[in-house]
Design a protein around this motif. Sequence first.
Motif, PDB file in Angstrom:
ATOM      1  N   ARG A 367     -30.248  35.840   7.172  1.00 10.02           N
ATOM      2  CA  ARG A 367     -31.413  35.489   6.373  1.00 10.02           C
ATOM      3  C   ARG A 367     -32.184  36.742   5.965  1.00 10.02           C
ATOM      4  O   ARG A 367     -32.727  36.812   4.848  1.00 10.02           O
ATOM      5  CB  ARG A 367     -32.315  34.560   7.178  1.00 10.02           C
ATOM      6  CG  ARG A 367     -33.426  33.937   6.350  1.00 10.02           C
ATOM      7  CD  ARG A 367     -32.821  33.052   5.250  1.00 10.02           C
ATOM      8  NE  ARG A 367     -33.833  32.544   4.350  1.00 10.02           N
ATOM      9  CZ  ARG A 367     -34.549  31.451   4.587  1.00 10.02           C
ATOM     10  NH1 ARG A 367     -34.326  30.739   5.684  1.00 10.02           N
ATOM     11  NH2 ARG A 367     -35.435  31.044   3.714  1.00 10.02           N
ATOM     12  N   VAL A 368     -32.257  37.725   6.840  1.00  7.83           N
ATOM     13  CA  VAL A 368     -32.930  38.988   6.509  1.00  7.83           C
ATOM     14  C   VAL A 368     -32.283  39.624   5.290  1.00  7.83           C
ATOM     15  O   VAL A 368     -32.949  39.990   4.312  1.00  7.83           O
ATOM     16  CB  VAL A 368     -32.885  39.947   7.716  1.00  7.83           C
ATOM     17  CG1 VAL A 368     -33.285  41.352   7.293  1.00  7.83           C
ATOM     18  CG2 VAL A 368     -33.806  39.460   8.831  1.00  7.83           C
ATOM     19  N   VAL A 369     -30.961  39.788   5.340  1.00  9.73           N
ATOM     20  CA  VAL A 369     -30.250  40.445   4.237  1.00  9.73           C
ATOM     21  C   VAL A 369     -30.354  39.614   2.963  1.00  9.73           C
ATOM     22  O   VAL A 369     -30.641  40.133   1.867  1.00  9.73           O
ATOM     23  CB  VAL A 369     -28.781  40.682   4.629  1.00  9.73           C
ATOM     24  CG1 VAL A 369     -28.019  41.307   3.467  1.00  9.73           C
ATOM     25  CG2 VAL A 369     -28.685  41.580   5.863  1.00  9.73           C
ATOM     26  N   ALA A 370     -30.160  38.304   3.079  1.00  6.10           N
ATOM     27  CA  ALA A 370     -30.193  37.444   1.891  1.00  6.10           C
ATOM     28  C   ALA A 370     -31.571  37.451   1.243  1.00  6.10           C
ATOM     29  O   ALA A 370     -31.693  37.521   0.005  1.00  6.10           O
ATOM     30  CB  ALA A 370     -29.784  36.026   2.280  1.00  6.10           C
ATOM     31  N   ASN A 371     -32.627  37.381   2.042  1.00  2.00           N
ATOM     32  CA  ASN A 371     -33.981  37.375   1.470  1.00  2.00           C
ATOM     33  C   ASN A 371     -34.272  38.661   0.712  1.00  2.00           C
ATOM     34  O   ASN A 371     -34.894  38.642  -0.353  1.00  2.00           O
ATOM     35  CB  ASN A 371     -35.012  37.184   2.576  1.00  2.00           C
ATOM     36  CG  ASN A 371     -35.207  35.736   2.949  1.00  2.00           C
ATOM     37  OD1 ASN A 371     -34.420  34.873   2.555  1.00  2.00           O
ATOM     38  ND2 ASN A 371     -36.250  35.445   3.716  1.00  2.00           N
ATOM     39  N   LEU A 372     -33.864  39.807   1.275  1.00  2.00           N
ATOM     40  CA  LEU A 372     -34.130  41.081   0.605  1.00  2.00           C
ATOM     41  C   LEU A 372     -33.355  41.182  -0.704  1.00  2.00           C
ATOM     42  O   LEU A 372     -33.886  41.660  -1.722  1.00  2.00           O
ATOM     43  CB  LEU A 372     -33.774  42.244   1.523  1.00  2.00           C
ATOM     44  CG  LEU A 372     -34.696  42.460   2.728  1.00  2.00           C
ATOM     45  CD1 LEU A 372     -34.188  43.599   3.596  1.00  2.00           C
ATOM     46  CD2 LEU A 372     -36.126  42.744   2.283  1.00  2.00           C
ATOM     47  N   VAL A 373     -32.101  40.754  -0.700  1.00  2.43           N
ATOM     48  CA  VAL A 373     -31.306  40.805  -1.929  1.00  2.43           C
ATOM     49  C   VAL A 373     -31.861  39.836  -2.972  1.00  2.43           C
ATOM     50  O   VAL A 373     -31.997  40.177  -4.154  1.00  2.43           O
ATOM     51  CB  VAL A 373     -29.826  40.502  -1.619  1.00  2.43           C
ATOM     52  CG1 VAL A 373     -29.023  40.405  -2.913  1.00  2.43           C
ATOM     53  CG2 VAL A 373     -29.237  41.584  -0.724  1.00  2.43           C
TER      54      VAL A 373
END
Length: 469
Positions: A367-373
Amino acid sequence: MLGRVTLRGRVMLAYGLLAFGLSAVLAMVTWGVVSQYLTEQREQSAKFVTEDNAAALRFGLYGPPKPCQPAREHVECPTPTLQDGVTPMEVLNSLPSTDAAASMLYLDNHWYALTGQPSDLPPDMIQAAVAGTASQRRIQVGGQPVLAVAVPMGIKGDAFFEWHPLGALDETLRTLKYTLIAAAVATTLIGLAVGRLASTVALRPLAELAGVADAVARGKLDARLPAENDKDLGGLARSFNQTAADLERRVAADARFAGDVSHELRTPLMTMLNSMQLIQNHRDELPDAVREPVELLGDDLDRFRRLVIDLLEISRDDGGDRGSREIVRIADLVRAAADAAAGREVTEVEHEAEGLTLQADKRRLERVVANLVENAEDHAGGCKGVGVRTGGLGVVITVDDAGPGIAVEDRARIFERFGRGETSGRGRGVGLGLAIVARHVQWHHGTIHVTERPGGGARFVIELPAKTS
């Protein structure tokens, strides 16, 4: 200036000043008493030695004293005369050895001296001794301090002089002074050390309070102070624990409310999304005047969907969801999450970082990576790339965008819930996405910050404690 000193520093300073004050007073009192005592002892010793030598000199020059009882009033006894065959220099040579540096005799208006020069004696001291008054005075002879002692010989006009060196006394006093100064400095340093120890012991409850308050601020709402039974700090501990408990209940209630609302919204939201999908499938059949509002409504429904998902996510965290940890390969997880969120390959992994692993909650980290992208895609002109490399706490993950960048004063604000960069472009970061990112990174004991991307745009930098598998 004192306001800049920490509480621990103030306690240390107070102990140091107290120790310095006491040691300084003790040193001055000791110096005054001891130096006066030693000086008086030296002066008394020099006086007694000179008087003894004067008496021995009189005996050698005139022999035993003869009794004298004048027959008539106002008639003086006859003046003693020198013994036959006795010279003043012979008698001076026969005096016992003492610590006197010079012995001089003024007899019948003549000077007799073994060592020393009468010219070194103060004239007024000579006149007083010749007149019959004994005296002593500190003088300098040849650059050295000496104590000059003058003793009348008992015969008017005659006097005996000696001076005694004071170098040993001055050296003793100098050693005493340096010893007292060193003792004062050492006592002050000991006072500072004792103050540091005392402040550590005295401020330990405050350190515990600061630690617990920091834990509560970081989201660990079940942290409590253990000093409720302490006589002095029990009231503070109970008040703090009660406040923390009330906050925990309030946050849990808010989380349950947000979760309940989100769950209740999911059903009508799914109905609206399915209806919108059906409408978009028949978009060509719609009148031209309706197509644009339908597209805008579709975008808002998608934003609404994300907001509901974020509300569910953050309410799960606020509600105390501890998650589950498992060993994950960071490169694979980041590559899958970032490429899926961007809809294309955007991830570049450094060769040394391919084998890094982390005890992580896979769902949270994805979720961290997806939210930033997604944030870069939706609000910052698109994602320019995601990088994974070694460094920092173990592994460094970077997400670059093509936007205008984020002003320095906004770089902390955008991680707040519904935070908005006031000077960093159009509504960047509005919502809960970046707040969830910061929460999940902290849950993994990592850090996140924003910097400027070389070439323009923003770069989100995540550091996580990873290790080589």
